[in-house]
Design a protein around this motif. Structure first.
Motif, PDB file in Angstrom:
ATOM      1  N   GLN A   1       0.844  -1.197   0.000  1.00 17.87           N
ATOM      2  CA  GLN A   1       0.000   0.000   0.000  1.00 17.87           C
ATOM      3  C   GLN A   1       0.881   1.250   0.000  1.00 17.87           C
ATOM      4  N   LEU A   2       0.783   2.027  -1.083  1.00 17.00           N
ATOM      5  CA  LEU A   2       1.526   3.281  -1.215  1.00 17.00           C
ATOM      6  C   LEU A   2       0.556   4.424  -1.474  1.00 17.00           C
ATOM      7  N   ALA A   3       0.900   5.585  -0.976  1.00 23.84           N
ATOM      8  CA  ALA A   3       0.086   6.769  -1.254  1.00 23.84           C
ATOM      9  C   ALA A   3       0.199   7.168  -2.721  1.00 23.84           C
ATOM     10  N   SER A   4       1.391   6.983  -3.302  1.00 20.96           N
ATOM     11  CA  SER A   4       1.605   7.318  -4.708  1.00 20.96           C
ATOM     12  C   SER A   4       2.375   6.194  -5.367  1.00 20.96           C
ATOM     13  N   TRP A   5       1.986   5.839  -6.580  1.00 17.80           N
ATOM     14  CA  TRP A   5       2.652   4.771  -7.325  1.00 17.80           C
ATOM     15  C   TRP A   5       3.749   5.299  -8.239  1.00 17.80           C
ATOM     16  N   SER A   6       4.054   6.569  -8.139  1.00 17.94           N
ATOM     17  CA  SER A   6       5.110   7.135  -8.977  1.00 17.94           C
ATOM     18  C   SER A   6       5.855   8.209  -8.211  1.00 17.94           C
ATOM     19  N   THR A   7       7.069   8.440  -8.637  1.00 18.28           N
ATOM     20  CA  THR A   7       7.875   9.539  -8.125  1.00 18.28           C
ATOM     21  C   THR A   7       8.790   9.987  -9.247  1.00 18.28           C
ATOM     22  N   GLY A   8       8.605  11.222  -9.684  1.00 17.49           N
ATOM     23  CA  GLY A   8       9.414  11.728 -10.792  1.00 17.49           C
ATOM     24  C   GLY A   8       9.225  10.910 -12.050  1.00 17.49           C
ATOM     25  N   ARG A   9      10.309  10.325 -12.537  1.00 17.49           N
ATOM     26  CA  ARG A   9      10.302   9.544 -13.763  1.00 17.49           C
ATOM     27  C   ARG A   9      10.234   8.040 -13.502  1.00 17.49           C
ATOM     28  N   VAL A  10       9.879   7.661 -12.312  1.00 15.20           N
ATOM     29  CA  VAL A  10       9.796   6.245 -11.936  1.00 15.20           C
ATOM     30  C   VAL A  10       8.371   5.931 -11.497  1.00 15.20           C
ATOM     31  N   ALA A  11       7.817   4.839 -12.008  1.00 16.92           N
ATOM     32  CA  ALA A  11       6.477   4.398 -11.613  1.00 16.92           C
ATOM     33  C   ALA A  11       6.504   2.906 -11.324  1.00 16.92           C
ATOM     34  N   LEU A  12       5.539   2.462 -10.528  1.00 11.58           N
ATOM     35  CA  LEU A  12       5.384   1.050 -10.174  1.00 11.58           C
ATOM     36  C   LEU A  12       4.069   0.531 -10.736  1.00 11.58           C
TER      37      LEU A  12
END
Length: 386
Positions: A269-280
């Motif tokens: 469980q993550l608040a956001s599935w991306s950060t900058g140029r990286v996504a999950l």
């Protein structure tokens, strides 16, 4: 042409890579295993995930490898049948390694480049690219990085933080391994639970010539992650040895296998599935646990949506935001269902309970209002990620 690295050659990674290549991205998959995954459990594909496979042109191939399991029975420790239910015909069950092989073959035909036997060690983000270090290959630049490397994602650890911040342990462990069909079963599965905290099961696969066995048990605390296979086998035997029925025979056969899946039942469980140029995507972003029965479907749907948004959105930031917005309610619903199903795993089996659970599963599979409507992404021109 934008260059994208996908970490992980499993269900989510191979599907993401396929669609990215279809939309014209230069797509590379790095997979730490020396070859495609073998072994593992049967998985269900339902609802919108069938649409994704159809649009890929892979649905017929998946149907051809359908395990064709038609009935599931629960027995007591002496082998007496307690419950029996027909399988939901709206769902396709396939071995996970066979699904991955189908995705991989379609991906290579679309232009995906696979690099086996390597893994990401560093991720350094810059305003206009991502610099990625590898265990073996030279450092390389990519426009975007997609982490599809499972519940224990290295991309997530490198870019979002340690796993402990995002993992929710559900209090039990699950193991799978393959064996010969020594019971002579046909188109069926059988299971036995002690009604407290352990159970064993077998399912026919490979045209009824083989079985996959599932072993599940409660554990108050999580084990260290990097146990040897012999340590895993001993831990399994200590917990399921007294279940009865075929437990002793299954453990004997477990002792001779080198292909064992063993892991804690966990949600991510993550608040956001991306950060900058990286996504999950997939389990790396939103694992629902095997008890949901939806992990594979939400990985396939997520992969399709992520690639489609990257192909049509104005920027990668917009694409990542759209991807999470479209999937968020569906994922939350699947995770809630996965937690609820834990209670059914170890409950003393009765036909009434089995009927109720089967009805709940069928309704969840066939009438899930949270499942996103999958639009057709018509663009074949990748966005500019710079």
């Amino acid at each position: 042409m934008s260059k994208i690295l996908v970490s992980g050659g499993g269900v989510a990674g191979s599907m993401t890579a396929y669609w990215l290549a279809r939309y014209g991205f230069d797509t590379v998959v790095v997979e730490k295993s020396p070859s495609l995954r073998t072994g593992g459990q049967p998985v269900d594909v339902q609802g919108g995930a069938l649409t994704v496979l159809e649009r890929m042109g892979a649905l017929d191939a998946v149907r051809a490898r359908h395990t064709d399991r038609r009935r599931m029975s629960m027995v007591d420790r002496y082998g007496q049948v307690l419950t029996a239910n027909d399988e939901d015909p709206s769902s396709l069950e396939i071995l996970i390694d066979e699904l991955i092989q189908i995705e991989h073959d379609h991906g290579e035909q679309a232009g995906v480049r696979y690099r086996f036997g390597d893994s990401i060690t560093t991720i350094t983000q810059h305003p206009d690219h991502v610099e990625v270090g590898f265990e073996h290959a030279e450092t390389e630049r990519f426009d975007l990085v997609i982490g599809a490397d499972g519940v224990h994602s290295e991309v997530r650890a490198l870019s979002f933080g340690p796993e402990a911040r995002f993992a929710r342990y559900l209090g039990c462990y699950l193991a799978f391994f393959g064996l010969d069909n020594y019971l002579g079963l046909s188109h069926e599965g059988m299971a036995c639970t002690d009604g407290i905290g352990a159970g064993v099961s077998v399912f026919t696969v490979h045209d009824q010539n083989a079985l996959r066995s599932g072993l599940i048990f409660k554990a108050a605390e999580q084990l260290p992650r990097h146990l040897s296979i012999q340590q895993q086998k001993r831990f399994i035997a200590d917990h399921v040895g007294d279940v009865g029925w075929e437990a002793a025979n299954l453990l004997e056969r477990l002792g001779t296998t080198d292909a064992l899946y063993f892991d804690a039942m966990t949600q991510i469980q993550l608040a956001s599935w991306s950060t900058g140029r990286v996504a999950l995507v997939g389990d790396a972003a939103y694992c629902a646990a095997p008890t949901s029965g939806r992990g594979t479907s939400q990985a396939l749907i997520g992969a399709y949506v992520l690639a489609g948004e990257l192909a049509t959105a104005a920027t990668h930031s917009d694409a990542f935001a759209n991807f999470q917005r479209i999937l968020a309610d569906y994922v939350a619903d699947n995770q809630q269902f996965g937690r609820t199903q834990i209670g059914f795993l170890f409950a003393p089996p009765t036909q009434e309970l089995s009927d109720t659970n089967a009805a709940n599963l069928a309704q969840f599979n066939n009438d899930n209002p949270k499942e996103p409507n999958l639009k057709i992404y018509s663009s074949q021109r990748p966005i500019t990620t710079r």
